[in-house]
Motif scaffolding. Sequence first.
Motif, mmCIF file in Angstrom:
data_model
loop_
_atom_site.group_PDB
_atom_site.id
_atom_site.type_symbol
_atom_site.label_atom_id
_atom_site.label_comp_id
_atom_site.label_asym_id
_atom_site.label_seq_id
_atom_site.Cartn_x
_atom_site.Cartn_y
_atom_site.Cartn_z
ATOM 1 N N ASN A 1 -2.833 -1.833 -7.456
ATOM 2 C CA ASN A 1 -3.884 -1.297 -6.590
ATOM 3 C C ASN A 1 -3.930 0.216 -6.732
ATOM 4 N N CYS B 1 0.837 -1.199 0.000
ATOM 5 C CA CYS B 1 0.000 0.000 0.000
ATOM 6 C C CYS B 1 0.876 1.254 0.000
ATOM 7 N N ALA C 1 -8.299 -11.797 -2.673
ATOM 8 C CA ALA C 1 -8.373 -10.548 -1.905
ATOM 9 C C ALA C 1 -9.754 -9.910 -2.040
ATOM 10 N N GLU D 1 -10.798 -2.349 -1.458
ATOM 11 C CA GLU D 1 -11.344 -1.558 -0.351
ATOM 12 C C GLU D 1 -12.717 -1.016 -0.700
ATOM 13 N N MET E 1 -5.406 -6.519 3.054
ATOM 14 C CA MET E 1 -4.206 -6.651 2.221
ATOM 15 C C MET E 1 -3.746 -8.093 2.326
ATOM 16 N N GLN F 1 -5.085 -5.966 -2.717
ATOM 17 C CA GLN F 1 -6.008 -5.318 -1.791
ATOM 18 C C GLN F 1 -7.194 -4.718 -2.538
ATOM 19 N N GLU G 1 -10.693 -3.251 4.009
ATOM 20 C CA GLU G 1 -9.660 -3.179 2.965
ATOM 21 C C GLU G 1 -8.513 -4.156 3.214
#
Length: 277
Positions: A121, A104, A155, A262, A232, A260, A230
Amino acid sequence: MKMNSKVKRTALDEKLDSYRRQGYIVPPKNIIKNEKQIEAIKKSAVINTAILDHVAEHIKEGMTTLEIDEMVYRFTKEHDATPAPLNYHGFPKSVCISINQEVCHGIPSKDRVLQNGDIVNVDVSTIYHGYFSDASRMFIIGEASEEAKKVVEVARECMQKGIEQVKPWGLLGDVGAAINAHAKAHGYSVVREIGGHGVGLAFHEDPYVSHVSKAGTGMLLVPGMIFTIEPMVNVGTARVKEDKKNGWTIYTADGKLSAQWESMVLVTETGYEILTC
């Protein structure tokens, strides 16, 4: 004239007190949104989702992450909104873009070019008339490996499993327990140090949403609460490391892939409502 110092109590106050007396972790009233706030947050969420739709239409191999950042900035400003990440605690760009082993907070750059096989992402957060929204999606560039495609899908499933646990007067720990169980069933791990968060009146509010929590624990879920889910999900170890140079980007400790998704979720009187996706 002497004013009555007593504040009128509502049915919600009484119900929260009842749960508190039973030992539950009860959310503070300031994170339970009222109808006016919810409607304003939803307007922000509509723009946030539209931004991700716009990215989905244009993201492609050969594009730099800086080009995506500029696209997000332009689209956001055209809709009378502001990118929440820009200058947030010094973050230098309008969107977080994390590729492959980046977990992230990837910083867009003119030197980072999307390659065939990358999993990407794109994490978008928006301020509209003072109200905040947040979501991220995964994108597969060209033809990715089977492992890459699998972790992206698992995910997404993990996020959905967590969302399905959201219900009024339920417990927040059930969300992370469902996520972690699903990831483990596929041989994957879930990052422990970073989780979801309350959102709406500020970029990050309470509660913290763990994605590895224990079922039957955690804060009471009350109608009007809004938070992100969210997870990961890592192919290898759950351990992560921070980029010491930029102070933002988080990587998997073993260099293996991470994915990920979200969404921002509202707890309703009957279940949940997904506000961003």
